[in-house]
Scaffold this motif. Sequence first.
Motif, PDB file in Angstrom:
ATOM      1  N   GLU A 142     -14.140 -13.472   8.324  1.00  0.00           N
ATOM      2  CA  GLU A 142     -14.663 -13.300   9.689  1.00  0.00           C
ATOM      3  C   GLU A 142     -16.186 -13.375   9.750  1.00  0.00           C
ATOM      4  O   GLU A 142     -16.814 -12.453  10.291  1.00  0.00           O
ATOM      5  N   ILE A 152       2.527  -5.548   2.655  1.00  0.00           N
ATOM      6  CA  ILE A 152       1.648  -6.455   3.404  1.00  0.00           C
ATOM      7  C   ILE A 152       1.842  -7.914   2.988  1.00  0.00           C
ATOM      8  O   ILE A 152       2.039  -8.790   3.823  1.00  0.00           O
ATOM      9  N   GLU A 167      -2.572 -12.536  13.007  1.00  0.00           N
ATOM     10  CA  GLU A 167      -2.860 -11.362  13.821  1.00  0.00           C
ATOM     11  C   GLU A 167      -3.590 -10.295  13.024  1.00  0.00           C
ATOM     12  O   GLU A 167      -3.467 -10.236  11.803  1.00  0.00           O
ATOM     13  N   SER A 168      -4.281  -9.455  13.748  1.00  0.00           N
ATOM     14  CA  SER A 168      -4.963  -8.327  13.111  1.00  0.00           C
ATOM     15  C   SER A 168      -3.940  -7.503  12.318  1.00  0.00           C
ATOM     16  O   SER A 168      -2.864  -7.201  12.821  1.00  0.00           O
ATOM     17  N   GLY A 169      -4.279  -7.197  11.083  1.00  0.00           N
ATOM     18  CA  GLY A 169      -3.400  -6.364  10.257  1.00  0.00           C
ATOM     19  C   GLY A 169      -2.365  -7.135   9.456  1.00  0.00           C
ATOM     20  O   GLY A 169      -1.574  -6.545   8.724  1.00  0.00           O
ATOM     21  N   CYS A 170      -2.362  -8.475   9.562  1.00  0.00           N
ATOM     22  CA  CYS A 170      -1.324  -9.246   8.869  1.00  0.00           C
ATOM     23  C   CYS A 170      -1.613  -9.409   7.376  1.00  0.00           C
ATOM     24  O   CYS A 170      -0.742  -9.823   6.613  1.00  0.00           O
ATOM     25  N   GLY A 171      -2.851  -9.119   6.955  1.00  0.00           N
ATOM     26  CA  GLY A 171      -3.138  -9.179   5.511  1.00  0.00           C
ATOM     27  C   GLY A 171      -4.166 -10.225   5.102  1.00  0.00           C
ATOM     28  O   GLY A 171      -4.307 -10.523   3.913  1.00  0.00           O
ATOM     29  N   LYS A 172      -4.920 -10.755   6.061  1.00  0.00           N
ATOM     30  CA  LYS A 172      -5.908 -11.800   5.739  1.00  0.00           C
ATOM     31  C   LYS A 172      -6.985 -11.287   4.788  1.00  0.00           C
ATOM     32  O   LYS A 172      -7.277 -11.909   3.764  1.00  0.00           O
ATOM     33  N   SER A 173      -7.591 -10.157   5.160  1.00  0.00           N
ATOM     34  CA  SER A 173      -8.652  -9.613   4.301  1.00  0.00           C
ATOM     35  C   SER A 173      -8.077  -9.184   2.952  1.00  0.00           C
ATOM     36  O   SER A 173      -8.717  -9.351   1.913  1.00  0.00           O
ATOM     37  N   THR A 174      -6.870  -8.631   2.980  1.00  0.00           N
ATOM     38  CA  THR A 174      -6.229  -8.216   1.730  1.00  0.00           C
ATOM     39  C   THR A 174      -6.089  -9.412   0.788  1.00  0.00           C
ATOM     40  O   THR A 174      -6.444  -9.334  -0.393  1.00  0.00           O
ATOM     41  N   HIS A 218     -10.062 -14.896  13.192  1.00  0.00           N
ATOM     42  CA  HIS A 218      -9.205 -14.790  14.373  1.00  0.00           C
ATOM     43  C   HIS A 218      -9.323 -16.023  15.251  1.00  0.00           C
ATOM     44  O   HIS A 218      -8.544 -16.209  16.172  1.00  0.00           O
ATOM     45  N   LEU A 231       3.700   0.492   2.585  1.00  0.00           N
ATOM     46  CA  LEU A 231       3.365  -0.546   3.554  1.00  0.00           C
ATOM     47  C   LEU A 231       3.311  -1.883   2.824  1.00  0.00           C
ATOM     48  O   LEU A 231       2.429  -2.132   2.009  1.00  0.00           O
ATOM     49  N   PHE A 242       0.849  -1.182   0.000  1.00  0.00           N
ATOM     50  CA  PHE A 242       0.000   0.000   0.000  1.00  0.00           C
ATOM     51  C   PHE A 242       0.885   1.233   0.000  1.00  0.00           C
ATOM     52  O   PHE A 242       1.781   1.360   0.839  1.00  0.00           O
TER      53      PHE A 242
END
Length: 227
Positions: A170, A23, A42-49, A203, A21, A14
């Motif tokens: 999620e 990812i 972890e939150s922010g690690c790129g799963k949704s991306t 998660h 950034l 990004f």
Amino acid sequence: MSNLISIENLVKTFYGAGEPLSILENLKMSVQRGTKVVILGESGCGKSTLLNIIGGLEEPTSGIVHVGDYNIGNLNENELTEYRSKYLGLVFQFHYLLKDFTALENVMLPMYMTGVSKKKALSRARQLLCDVGLESRLSHLPAQMSGGERQRVAVARALINDPELVLADEPTGNLDPKHGANISDILFNVVEKYGKTLVMVTHDISLASRGDVSYKIQGGQLVSYES
Ligand SMILES: Nc1ncnc2c1ncn2[C@@H]1O[C@H](COP(=O)(O)OP(=O)(O)OP(=O)(O)O)[C@@H](O)[C@H]1O
Ligand SMILES: [Mg+2]
């Protein structure tokens, strides 16, 4: 068994106001047809991306992403729409149901809109709502259902066009643990019943064992998850 998803050297960076950034870094992933994959991290690690890239909702910075016959990086808007309607069922943390339509209508609409007869679309929608245990809520509006029931409608809707691939981000995120576990079970069960491929990000580490394979994203790469 053949691969439904093949990803090579996937990079997602990004570019914003500050430092770029990074990812996903040369991520590699392959998923065989009919497999249920759980991705943790972890939150922010790129799963949704990652999920959004597979779903054609976000563009990779570089790399190759194949899903079935499609090379996702090379599609124009029309091809992307065709890819999504032909291959994908999506379930998100929020249900995105249409508030003025009943459960049955919400589930049948995506099929009806492809030109299938109303009768056929209603009949399949009814079957799927039975599959998720909502046979007694067909005429309820979203506002007249519980959070868990609304997510079950969203699961039924994701399956309506008989997609090869179900992507779930999620899906239990907004529910208390008991109802969350219930939704996950229902999702895994319908995916199994119809022989679909599932990629689910969550998660909830207790779901790792529900998949045929489980991974986590760490340092921009997909690695095996050991519980
Ligand atoms: N459009 C964007 N522009 C800039 N940075 C972004 C953008 N989208 C996501 N990010 C950043 O990329 C990282 C990964 O985001 P992503 O949503 O994939 O995380 P996640 O693993 O799904 O986290 P969570 O478990 O909290 O949902 C985050 O640090 C986020 O801030
Ligand atoms: Mg996320």
